[in-house]
Enzyme design. Structure first.
Site, PDB file in Angstrom:
ATOM      1  N   TYR A   1       0.818  -1.214   0.000  1.00 32.52           N
ATOM      2  CA  TYR A   1       0.000   0.000   0.000  1.00 32.52           C
ATOM      3  C   TYR A   1       0.857   1.272   0.000  1.00 32.52           C
ATOM      4  O   TYR A   1       0.352   2.360   0.260  1.00 32.52           O
ATOM      5  CB  TYR A   1      -0.938   0.027   1.211  1.00 32.52           C
ATOM      6  CG  TYR A   1      -2.112  -0.948   1.126  1.00 32.52           C
ATOM      7  CD1 TYR A   1      -2.226  -1.851   0.081  1.00 32.52           C
ATOM      8  CD2 TYR A   1      -3.101  -0.952   2.096  1.00 32.52           C
ATOM      9  CE1 TYR A   1      -3.293  -2.742   0.010  1.00 32.52           C
ATOM     10  CE2 TYR A   1      -4.172  -1.832   2.036  1.00 32.52           C
ATOM     11  CZ  TYR A   1      -4.260  -2.727   0.987  1.00 32.52           C
ATOM     12  OH  TYR A   1      -5.317  -3.601   0.923  1.00 32.52           O
TER      13      TYR A   1
ATOM     14  N   ASP B   1      -5.439  -6.145   6.244  1.00 38.21           N
ATOM     15  CA  ASP B   1      -6.678  -5.639   5.665  1.00 38.21           C
ATOM     16  C   ASP B   1      -7.606  -6.811   5.330  1.00 38.21           C
ATOM     17  O   ASP B   1      -8.788  -6.827   5.700  1.00 38.21           O
ATOM     18  CB  ASP B   1      -6.337  -4.836   4.398  1.00 38.21           C
ATOM     19  CG  ASP B   1      -7.476  -3.950   3.938  1.00 38.21           C
ATOM     20  OD1 ASP B   1      -8.487  -3.857   4.652  1.00 38.21           O
ATOM     21  OD2 ASP B   1      -7.353  -3.353   2.857  1.00 38.21           O
TER      22      ASP B   1
ATOM     23  N   ASP C   1     -11.105  -8.356   7.575  1.00 39.63           N
ATOM     24  CA  ASP C   1     -12.443  -8.420   6.981  1.00 39.63           C
ATOM     25  C   ASP C   1     -12.981  -9.848   7.024  1.00 39.63           C
ATOM     26  O   ASP C   1     -14.181 -10.068   7.228  1.00 39.63           O
ATOM     27  CB  ASP C   1     -12.428  -7.928   5.522  1.00 39.63           C
ATOM     28  CG  ASP C   1     -12.642  -6.417   5.419  1.00 39.63           C
ATOM     29  OD1 ASP C   1     -12.250  -5.714   6.372  1.00 39.63           O
ATOM     30  OD2 ASP C   1     -13.187  -5.948   4.413  1.00 39.63           O
TER      31      ASP C   1
ATOM     32  N   ASP D   1      -1.713 -17.512   4.168  1.00 39.52           N
ATOM     33  CA  ASP D   1      -2.775 -18.251   3.477  1.00 39.52           C
ATOM     34  C   ASP D   1      -3.309 -19.382   4.350  1.00 39.52           C
ATOM     35  O   ASP D   1      -4.517 -19.548   4.528  1.00 39.52           O
ATOM     36  CB  ASP D   1      -2.319 -18.742   2.093  1.00 39.52           C
ATOM     37  CG  ASP D   1      -0.933 -19.363   2.084  1.00 39.52           C
ATOM     38  OD1 ASP D   1      -0.276 -19.370   3.148  1.00 39.52           O
ATOM     39  OD2 ASP D   1      -0.508 -19.848   1.029  1.00 39.52           O
TER      40      ASP D   1
ATOM     41  N   LYS E   1       4.400 -14.165   4.647  1.00 42.61           N
ATOM     42  CA  LYS E   1       4.488 -15.050   3.479  1.00 42.61           C
ATOM     43  C   LYS E   1       5.947 -15.029   3.027  1.00 42.61           C
ATOM     44  O   LYS E   1       6.272 -14.763   1.868  1.00 42.61           O
ATOM     45  CB  LYS E   1       3.518 -14.548   2.392  1.00 42.61           C
ATOM     46  CG  LYS E   1       3.321 -15.463   1.216  1.00 42.61           C
ATOM     47  CD  LYS E   1       2.424 -16.652   1.474  1.00 42.61           C
ATOM     48  CE  LYS E   1       2.376 -17.522   0.230  1.00 42.61           C
ATOM     49  NZ  LYS E   1       1.746 -18.824   0.434  1.00 42.61           N
TER      50      LYS E   1
HETATM   51 MG    MG Z   1     -10.508  -2.946   4.014  1.00 41.99          MG
END
Ligand code: MG
Ligand code: NAI
Length: 327
Positions: A120, A223, A227, A199, A167
């Site tokens: 990001y 992120d 969720d 994962d 990872k």
């Molecule tokens: Mg989000």
């Protein structure tokens, strides 16, 4: 001096749940001074810019910021706001509440997500027609800061399980550094922790969330995994978050502007009110923060409930019930 709180409701249901959180804070009588700022789609339509200079200055100058949600301009609003408050940690608790349906009733997790870099960092390029690249930035300093914050958060909040998500088997340099530095922080503290490939962690989180407590994550992983956890505990209307910097912080629900229900007065205010609870904790009002959490829990257990939780109450009904139970 009273603490100054910048309030930025934004778009859609941000306009509905933010006043609810301010009602709760006002009912506690801690003497906050609220200053209001504009941001989001409507602001852009009106002023040509989604995050006006005046709003930036408010967030910069306040002791903390409460942010509702933005719509399509979310990235132009929330990313700069997080950077203005210097937020290096995104704290996202996801837990189930007694009396509410959840995919996984035994969930009590907190994601500590690196908030400044990784994929990001915003460095993307079009190399040639049909070929684009992204540069992933990982620095030792940011890894150390987020790991220290995560382990300290676990210690102070009484979580036994700390997991470092990564990872590094594929992203050997970047996640390799994240893993190496985070392990070093854990070892120096004599803390217990485990490491998990992100994962495989996603699968285990769905099947056995009770095995996890604090999860320290690189930016994108945090992120996505948080969720996923929202889905386990009953939906976005329940998830608060904090963006914490060294001297300033911003508190916001995980959800967006929810255009599908905006304007109907039926948004669940719990995520926003719990975010205000995190703000109280952050500024040292721990007793008041506990009162807010208890009041929200009591209303979630006994109702009234907004439609997302199967009820037919309005945002205002739920907010009034929470204010009534602040004792
Ligand atoms: Mg989000
Ligand atoms: P969303 O979180 O706004 O909505 C997803 C679903 O959850 C919708 O069905 C909505 O009705 C429901 N929902 C969300 N919060 C709720 C609440 N408090 N009570 C009851 N139901 C609730 O995410 P979506 O639909 O992906 O995005 C909508 C807009 O929000 C987009 O323009 C997006 O860019 C923006 N957004 C902004 C964010 C921010 O400001 N931090 C974060 C995520 C999305």
């Amino acid at each position: 001096m009273p603490h100054e709180i910048a309030v930025i409701p934004g778009d859609g249901i941000g306009q509905e749940v933010t006043p609810a959180a301010v009602d709760v804070l006002e009912a506690l009588n801690v003497g906050f001074e609220f200053v209001y700022g504009e941001a989001g789609d409507e602001t852009e339509a009106k002023m040509g810019v989604a995050l006006p200079e005046k709003t930036r200055e408010l967030a910069d100058g306040a002791d903390a910021t409460l942010f509702g949600a933005a719509g399509e301009t979310a990235a132009d609003v929330i990313l700069p706001l997080r950077s203005i408050v210097g937020a290096f940690a995104n704290v996202r608790p996801a837990r189930t509440y007694p009396g509410l349906d959840a995919v996984q009733p035994g969930t009590d997790l907190v994601f500590i997500r690196e908030n400044t870099e990784g994929v990001y960092a915003g460095i993307e390029n079009e190399i040639t027609d049909g070929v684009r690249t992204l540069t992933r930035v990982v620095t030792e300093d940011a890894c150390e800061q987020i790991a220290e914050y995560g382990f300290e958060y676990a210690r102070q909040s009484g979580f036994d399980d700390v997991t470092i998500a990564h990872k590094a088997n594929v992203m050997r340099e970047t996640d390799g550094l994240f893993l190496e530095v985070a392990r070093g922080v854990g070892d120096d503290r004599g803390a217990e922790y485990e490491t998990a490939l992100m994962d495989a962690l996603a699968m285990h989180l769905v099947a056995h969330p009770e095995d996890y407590g604090v999860v320290i994550c690189p930016n994108l992983a945090g992120d996505v995994l948080s969720d996923l956890a929202a889905g386990l505990v009953g939906g976005l209307g329940l998830l608060p978050s904090a963006n914490v910097g060294e001297e300033n912080a911003l508190f916001e629900p995980v959800h967006g502007s929810a255009p599908d229900i905006a304007g109907e007065g039926i948004a669940n205010p719990a995520a926003m009110i719990l975010s205000a609870g995190m703000l109280l904790d952050h500024l040292g009002y721990t007793g008041e923060a506990a009162r807010v959490r208890n009041a929200v829990e009591s209303v979630l257990a006994e109702g009234p409930h907004t439609p997302d939780l199967g009820g037919n109450a309005s945002t205002q009904d739920v907010t009034e019930a929470i204010v009534d139970r602040l004792e």
